[in-house]
Write a protein that holds these residues in place. Structure first.
Motif, PDB file in Angstrom:
ATOM      1  N   MET B   1     -20.932 -10.822 -40.721  1.00  0.00           N
ATOM      2  CA  MET B   1     -20.047 -10.170 -41.705  1.00  0.00           C
ATOM      3  C   MET B   1     -19.726  -8.743 -41.284  1.00  0.00           C
ATOM      4  O   MET B   1     -20.623  -8.014 -40.874  1.00  0.00           O
ATOM      5  CB  MET B   1     -20.765 -10.112 -43.068  1.00  0.00           C
ATOM      6  CG  MET B   1     -20.502 -11.310 -43.943  1.00  0.00           C
ATOM      7  SD  MET B   1     -18.802 -11.411 -44.524  1.00  0.00           S
ATOM      8  CE  MET B   1     -18.096 -12.602 -43.436  1.00  0.00           C
ATOM      9  N   PRO B   2     -18.509  -8.358 -41.355  1.00  0.00           N
ATOM     10  CA  PRO B   2     -18.185  -6.963 -41.028  1.00  0.00           C
ATOM     11  C   PRO B   2     -18.729  -6.039 -42.122  1.00  0.00           C
ATOM     12  O   PRO B   2     -18.667  -6.377 -43.295  1.00  0.00           O
ATOM     13  CB  PRO B   2     -16.667  -6.950 -41.026  1.00  0.00           C
ATOM     14  CG  PRO B   2     -16.269  -8.069 -41.913  1.00  0.00           C
ATOM     15  CD  PRO B   2     -17.322  -9.117 -41.770  1.00  0.00           C
ATOM     16  N   SER B   3     -19.244  -4.917 -41.693  1.00  0.00           N
ATOM     17  CA  SER B   3     -19.712  -3.972 -42.710  1.00  0.00           C
ATOM     18  C   SER B   3     -18.540  -3.137 -43.180  1.00  0.00           C
ATOM     19  O   SER B   3     -17.604  -2.865 -42.434  1.00  0.00           O
ATOM     20  CB  SER B   3     -20.786  -3.074 -42.124  1.00  0.00           C
ATOM     21  OG  SER B   3     -20.180  -2.075 -41.344  1.00  0.00           O
ATOM     22  N   ASP B   4     -18.600  -2.721 -44.421  1.00  0.00           N
ATOM     23  CA  ASP B   4     -17.502  -1.925 -44.966  1.00  0.00           C
ATOM     24  C   ASP B   4     -17.393  -0.576 -44.284  1.00  0.00           C
ATOM     25  O   ASP B   4     -16.373   0.086 -44.355  1.00  0.00           O
ATOM     26  CB  ASP B   4     -17.696  -1.703 -46.465  1.00  0.00           C
ATOM     27  CG  ASP B   4     -17.708  -3.018 -47.205  1.00  0.00           C
ATOM     28  OD1 ASP B   4     -17.280  -4.009 -46.597  1.00  0.00           O
ATOM     29  OD2 ASP B   4     -18.157  -3.057 -48.354  1.00  0.00           O
ATOM     30  N   ALA B   5     -18.494  -0.174 -43.634  1.00  0.00           N
ATOM     31  CA  ALA B   5     -18.473   1.128 -42.969  1.00  0.00           C
ATOM     32  C   ALA B   5     -17.294   1.216 -42.027  1.00  0.00           C
ATOM     33  O   ALA B   5     -16.701   2.261 -41.834  1.00  0.00           O
ATOM     34  CB  ALA B   5     -19.756   1.322 -42.184  1.00  0.00           C
ATOM     35  N   GLU B   6     -16.946   0.063 -41.473  1.00  0.00           N
ATOM     36  CA  GLU B   6     -15.926   0.075 -40.442  1.00  0.00           C
ATOM     37  C   GLU B   6     -14.534  -0.008 -41.021  1.00  0.00           C
ATOM     38  O   GLU B   6     -13.559   0.213 -40.345  1.00  0.00           O
ATOM     39  CB  GLU B   6     -16.167  -1.110 -39.504  1.00  0.00           C
ATOM     40  CG  GLU B   6     -17.328  -0.857 -38.583  1.00  0.00           C
ATOM     41  CD  GLU B   6     -17.177   0.482 -37.916  1.00  0.00           C
ATOM     42  OE1 GLU B   6     -16.153   0.681 -37.253  1.00  0.00           O
ATOM     43  OE2 GLU B   6     -18.067   1.336 -38.067  1.00  0.00           O
ATOM     44  N   ILE B   7     -14.440  -0.424 -42.261  1.00  0.00           N
ATOM     45  CA  ILE B   7     -13.094  -0.673 -42.773  1.00  0.00           C
ATOM     46  C   ILE B   7     -12.732   0.287 -43.886  1.00  0.00           C
ATOM     47  O   ILE B   7     -11.791   0.079 -44.607  1.00  0.00           O
ATOM     48  CB  ILE B   7     -12.944  -2.140 -43.229  1.00  0.00           C
ATOM     49  CG1 ILE B   7     -14.031  -2.488 -44.229  1.00  0.00           C
ATOM     50  CG2 ILE B   7     -13.039  -3.065 -42.042  1.00  0.00           C
ATOM     51  CD1 ILE B   7     -13.904  -3.893 -44.748  1.00  0.00           C
ATOM     52  N   ALA B   8     -13.493   1.356 -43.994  1.00  0.00           N
ATOM     53  CA  ALA B   8     -13.198   2.347 -45.018  1.00  0.00           C
ATOM     54  C   ALA B   8     -11.853   2.984 -44.740  1.00  0.00           C
ATOM     55  O   ALA B   8     -11.602   3.431 -43.633  1.00  0.00           O
ATOM     56  CB  ALA B   8     -14.258   3.414 -45.012  1.00  0.00           C
ATOM     57  N   PRO B   9     -10.966   3.023 -45.714  1.00  0.00           N
ATOM     58  CA  PRO B   9      -9.690   3.693 -45.455  1.00  0.00           C
ATOM     59  C   PRO B   9      -9.914   5.191 -45.336  1.00  0.00           C
ATOM     60  O   PRO B   9     -10.503   5.807 -46.219  1.00  0.00           O
ATOM     61  CB  PRO B   9      -8.855   3.355 -46.695  1.00  0.00           C
ATOM     62  CG  PRO B   9      -9.836   2.972 -47.748  1.00  0.00           C
ATOM     63  CD  PRO B   9     -11.084   2.511 -47.073  1.00  0.00           C
ATOM     64  N   ALA B  10      -9.505   5.750 -44.220  1.00  0.00           N
ATOM     65  CA  ALA B  10      -9.735   7.168 -44.010  1.00  0.00           C
ATOM     66  C   ALA B  10      -8.661   8.004 -44.668  1.00  0.00           C
ATOM     67  O   ALA B  10      -8.934   9.019 -45.286  1.00  0.00           O
ATOM     68  CB  ALA B  10      -9.800   7.465 -42.525  1.00  0.00           C
ATOM     69  N   GLU B  11      -7.430   7.555 -44.536  1.00  0.00           N
ATOM     70  CA  GLU B  11      -6.341   8.358 -45.094  1.00  0.00           C
ATOM     71  C   GLU B  11      -5.365   7.446 -45.812  1.00  0.00           C
ATOM     72  O   GLU B  11      -4.295   7.146 -45.322  1.00  0.00           O
ATOM     73  CB  GLU B  11      -5.607   9.097 -43.982  1.00  0.00           C
ATOM     74  CG  GLU B  11      -6.392  10.237 -43.430  1.00  0.00           C
ATOM     75  CD  GLU B  11      -5.987  10.497 -42.003  1.00  0.00           C
ATOM     76  OE1 GLU B  11      -5.445  11.570 -41.771  1.00  0.00           O
ATOM     77  OE2 GLU B  11      -6.177   9.621 -41.162  1.00  0.00           O
ATOM     78  N   GLN B  15      -0.457   5.810 -45.446  1.00  0.00           N
ATOM     79  CA  GLN B  15      -0.078   4.505 -44.931  1.00  0.00           C
ATOM     80  C   GLN B  15       1.363   4.154 -45.257  1.00  0.00           C
ATOM     81  O   GLN B  15       1.874   4.477 -46.307  1.00  0.00           O
ATOM     82  CB  GLN B  15      -1.011   3.441 -45.491  1.00  0.00           C
ATOM     83  CG  GLN B  15      -2.317   3.488 -44.745  1.00  0.00           C
ATOM     84  CD  GLN B  15      -3.417   2.813 -45.507  1.00  0.00           C
ATOM     85  OE1 GLN B  15      -3.144   2.131 -46.461  1.00  0.00           O
ATOM     86  NE2 GLN B  15      -4.637   3.017 -45.082  1.00  0.00           N
TER      87      GLN B  15
END
Lengths: 335, 305, 317
Positions: B1-11, B15
């Protein structure tokens, strides 16, 4: 069954430009003979400077090489052959962010393979969202630019682009270099899932032994452009045959303070290709080196079923005995 | 499972807005960065002013720049003639405004042509076969070893003075400099991972050149071009001053400067008024070039803003 | 227990934009020990390392606490006094040793320059530099006359360590000293640091995300998460009896910790909290398998054993 990729006696020489050295060449790789069966993962291991990345680029025709390469049983020779292998394979880079065009957003980057090969993709936005979902990123990422991605995110985008045209072969160059352990595990799990789902074959290039142990079915160890050992991962880790493989495995720091090493397994560093040692390349650092290692060049030979090594000092018997010892140890009732 | 750490919207705010902008060199967000920099903004204002003067000269000029009025020669600035008149009684403001047309049409045409030529030749040298690169570099080096002013004088002697001659000289001399810049940029970028990635995906040479190398190398060229425009304006003024450039009575800042210089004692305002646009346009294009340096950096445009 | 040579007390530090990179970090470095600081990117370990030698990047602002080097508060000293301490009392080695050297000067000249505050003739200083180079395993005559780019990565890191230890500092701080190196060179550098530590007797602080390096080298370990030290323990206890749930998760993700071949590696779900607006309670709670309601309040610093500290509600004192 024919292997997906077969290399026979592949070598790479870099021509030395310059007025006075015309015609001379620097040998980078020689005598590389490898098979990658369909659906398997082959790990290519070695220190930096061993020629791992050059080999990956030679396979895709990005680096001129000589020797025989068969992709899905068909030889790779002409430009159109390479165009075909590039259509059916994908390369993942060590620096994933740098491998994305800086002025293209994620949507454009991951759908580019369709444009290049004029494959139908339907609506670009839908296809991008689909690919992003496959690697566990939200569709909103389509609008981001490479410099707006974290290391792990860039890695995922790289995977998404690699998957775009449903490749058969994925060549991954240090797929998790520079990532934290938890993110590294995420990416490796993602790669494992995709392999299962799409029947991919991987060629994973790394110097990280802990990683390769968990992802590769077979490994090939390179030292200074020569294959020094190949075999099934579990067997090589259990009984490494070549002294270089032994020292690589021993050099890996173990995350257990009770297993601290008292002394060094290997000294010095890999000599440059410009100062390639004679005979056996490894003799300058080998703890076991003998006269013959400085005189004669060893050949890659079969030392056990499915295993090959390039060393004068390995005798079939020794290895067999060791393997039997192991077996004896595990099953005393046999002895 | 991908961790949310990687998919946090930065800005999240950014978009979508810039989606269409990618790939183009100058877009709205670049303009925003440019305007935030006071120097860049000033440069842009000056450049837009001069371009406006050139384009709308017939509507802006209060008088016909060629109309003589010998009765009113050497008038100092007044309500009727805000910049005064010259030795033939022509309105100086109108001549300056039309002079902008002369200066910019020569400078922008020659710099633009040279930029396009340099871009094409430089990319061919940088990404093409090595033998072609060798030949092109030899040509660039030979041409740029000729001193510009000597070349200009030689060409003028052969085909006579005039606007076309000036443009020809500038284009010939500038192409090698631009081509070398582009070649170096292309060579450096051809080794980068994203170009190797394109090749690994099977992209054709033409696609790599146009879609990937071009947008990335054109930025530094635009900056250099902007900085070179005032040099050409100065060259035109200089040659016109020497009566080797634009032929009188066509209004040119160089001609006005020459006229002012010959009548320095009777009408000192002429030199000042003819010099001012030269100084301001030079500053304008140089500031704009400096500002573009930041504005064209993709990392500054969309990331750290 | 001896007096700490370096004492970080309740240090808090922010970056522009309100990112609280360090949130009340307390940590002691004892004379002659090897202390490891472990954690993932963004946990504040490198910020802590630079605060320890008071070399902060511009914009970083200390919002509370202090760092004492042999009893002197580094934060209260003038930049000039801090410079006096650097090199002599405390020194640093970086991930990329190329950045530690001036590219246009030979290694020898630079090693002499580094001793600017020391006594002795330049000849004496050169001799001292040569001695230190041979101690880190370089051929002194060769290395002294080389430019930094003429050395390989591993040799440069050795030279950087020699430069750091020239003045025999009491504390050496090494920020990811082996991350840019191959495994074989990494093993050699670890070995070298261990030897030098025994010989020079300085305390070493190793900052790394590589748990194997810490296990090989350190006496004590501090694990950081989201700008806080969540666990401090002797190295053996940390690897064999980790108490904080984050430490446990981190150790289990490391593929080299798994002996059996597995297709799927354990991971840590969830994500780091936003450090511009950190949660009032335990920062790890959203990702923690043990989290309960009590974790919404600030966790206590529990001392389950004399040498151990854990920042967690779920650990019994």
């Amino acid at each position: 069954m024919t292997p997906l990729l077969h290399l026979q006696d592949l070598s790479v020489d870099l021509p030395l430009g310059g007025l006075f050295s015309r015609g001379k060449a620097l040998n980078i790789l020689a005598g590389i003979t490898l098979d990658l069966p369909r659906g398997q993962t082959l790990g290519l291991v070695g220190e930096s400077g061993s020629g791992k990345t050059t080999l990956a680029r030679a396979i895709l025709g990005l680096q001129p090489s000589s020797g025989t390469m068969l992709f899905d049983g068909k030889p790779l020779a002409s430009r159109s052959d390479y165009r075909a292998i590039r259509r059916r394979s994908a390369l993942m880079f060590q620096d994933a962010a740098a491998s994305l065009s800086p002025r293209m957003n994620v949507e454009q980057a991951i759908t580019e393979p369709f444009t290049i090969h004029r494959e139908p993709m339907g609506r670009r936005r839908d296809r991008a969202a689909e690919l992003l979902a496959e690697v566990g990123l939200p569709a909103a990422f389509a609008a981001r630019f490479p410099h707006e991605l974290s290391g792990g995110q860039a890695r995922r985008v790289g995977v998404a682009r690699a998957l775009a045209l449903k490749p058969e072969l994925v060549i991954a160059d240090e797929p998790t270099a520079g990532l934290d352990v938890s993110v590294q595990a995420d990416i490796l799990n993602l790669m494992a899932d995709l392999k299962e789902r799409h029947g991919l074959s991987y060629l994973v290039i790394t110097h990280n032994l802990a990683l390769i142990r968990h992802v590769a079915d077979r490994i090939a160890v390179l030292y200074l452009g020569r294959l020094v050992e190949t075999g099934p991962t579990a067997e090589i880790f259990a009984v490494p045959a070549h002294p270089y493989t032994q020292s690589l495995i021993a050099a890996e720091p173990k995350p257990d303070p009770r297993k601290r090493r008292a002394d060094l397994a290997i000294q010095g560093e890999i000599p440059g290709v410009l100062r390639r040692p004679r005979a056996c390349e490894f003799h300058t650092r080998c703890p076991l080196a003998q006269e013959i290692c400085r005189q004669d060049e060893p050949v890659l030979r079969t030392i056990a079923p499915g295993r090959q090594a390039r060393c004068h000092l390995i005798e079939e018997k020794t290895l067999n005995r060791e393997t039997t010892d192991e077996l004896d140890h595990q099953s005393p009732q046999l002895s | 499972m991908p961790s949310d750490a990687e998919i946090a919207p930065a800005e999240p705010a950014r978009q979508g807005r810039e989606r269409r902008a990618a790939g183009r060199v100058l877009h709205r967000s670049s303009l925003r960065v440019l305007l935030r920099d006071p120097m860049g903004a000033l440069g842009l204002i000056l450049v837009v002013t001069f371009v406006g003067m050139a384009v709308f000269a017939p509507w802006l000029a209060p008088y016909d720049p060629l109309k003589l009025d010998v009765m009113n020669k050497f008038q100092p600035p007044s309500w009727a003639h805000p910049a005064g008149t010259d030795q033939l009684g022509r309105d100086l403001l109108s001549r300056i405004i039309y002079g902008a047309r002369t200066a910019l049409s020569i400078a922008l045409t020659s710099v633009g042509l040279a930029g396009i030529g340099g871009l094409i030749l430089g990319m061919i040298a940088g990404y093409g076969p090595r033998w072609l690169d060798g030949i092109l570099v030899l040509i660039f080096d030979s041409v740029s070893s000729l001193p510009m002013i000597m070349l200009a004088l030689a060409v003028i002697t052969i085909i006579g003075p005039g606007t076309d001659t000036l443009i020809l000289v500038v284009v010939t001399v500038s192409i090698p400099a631009y081509a070398r810049l582009i070649r170096a940029q292309t060579l450096g970028m051809a080794q980068s991972d994203f170009i190797v990635a394109e090749r690994a995906m099977g992209a054709s040479g033409a696609r790599i050149l146009i879609r990937h190398l071009l947008p990335n190398v054109v930025g530094p060229l635009v900056i250099l071009l902007s900085m070179d425009v005032p040099i050409v304006i100065m060259l035109e003024a200089g040659l016109s001053y020497l009566n080797l450039g634009v032929r009188p009575p066509t209004p040119s800042w160089g001609n006005i400067l020459y006229d002012g210089y010959t009548s320095l004692r009777s009408a000192p305002h002429m030199v000042l008024i003819a010099g001012l646009p030269l100084v301001l346009s030079t500053l304008g294009f140089t500031f704009l070039g400096e500002g573009l340096r930041d504005a064209l950096d993709p990392k500054l445009v969309k990331g750290g803003a | 227990m001896s007096e700490a040579v370096l004492n970080v007390e309740d240090l808090a530090l922010s970056y522009p934009g309100g990112v609280q990179a360090l949130r009340g970090v307390s940590l002691q470095v004892r004379p002659g020990e090897v202390l490891g600081i472990a954690g993932e990117s963004g946990c504040g370990k490198s910020t802590l390392a630079s605060a320890m030698i008071s070399l902060l990047s511009s914009g970083a602002e200390i919002t509370g606490g202090a760092v004492y080097l042999r009893g002197e508060n580094l934060m209260a000293l003038s930049e000039r006094d801090r410079r006096r301490l650097r090199g002599r009392e405390i020194a640093m080695v970086f991930q990329d040793p190329l950045t530690a050297f001036n590219p246009v000067l030979r290694i020898g000249e630079q090693l002499v320059d580094f001793q600017v505050n020391a006594e002795g003739s330049s000849r004496e200083k050169r001799r001292r530099a040569a001695a230190m180079l041979s101690k880190v395993g370089l051929e002194p005559d060769l290395a002294l006359s080389r430019f930094p780019h003429e050395l390989s990565g591993g040799m440069r890191q050795r030279a950087a360590i020699a430069a750091a230890l020239l003045m025999r500092p009491a504390v050496l701080i090494a920020d990811e000293p082996t991350t840019a190196l191959d495994v074989t060179m990494e093993a050699q550098i670890i070995h070298l640091l261990r030897e030098l530590q025994a010989e020079v007797g300085c305390a070493i602080v190793i900052v790394t995300h590589h748990l194997g390096v810490i296990a090989e080298l350190c006496d004590r370990v501090a694990v950081m998460y989201a700008g806080e030290v969540v666990e401090v323990a002797p190295v053996d206890d940390l690897y064999h009896d980790p108490l904080h749930p984050y430490t446990r998760a981190l150790l289990s993700c490391d593929p080299s910790a798994l002996v059996e071949h597995t297709g799927h590696l354990p991971t840590i779900g969830g994500r780091l909290p936003d450090l511009a607006d950190p949660p009032p309670g335990c920062a790890f709670a959203p990702r923690c398998p043990l989290a309960s309601e009590s974790c919404a309040t600030p966790p206590p610093r529990v001392r389950p054993a004399p040498a151990r500290e854990v920042l967690c509600h779920k650990v019994a004192p």
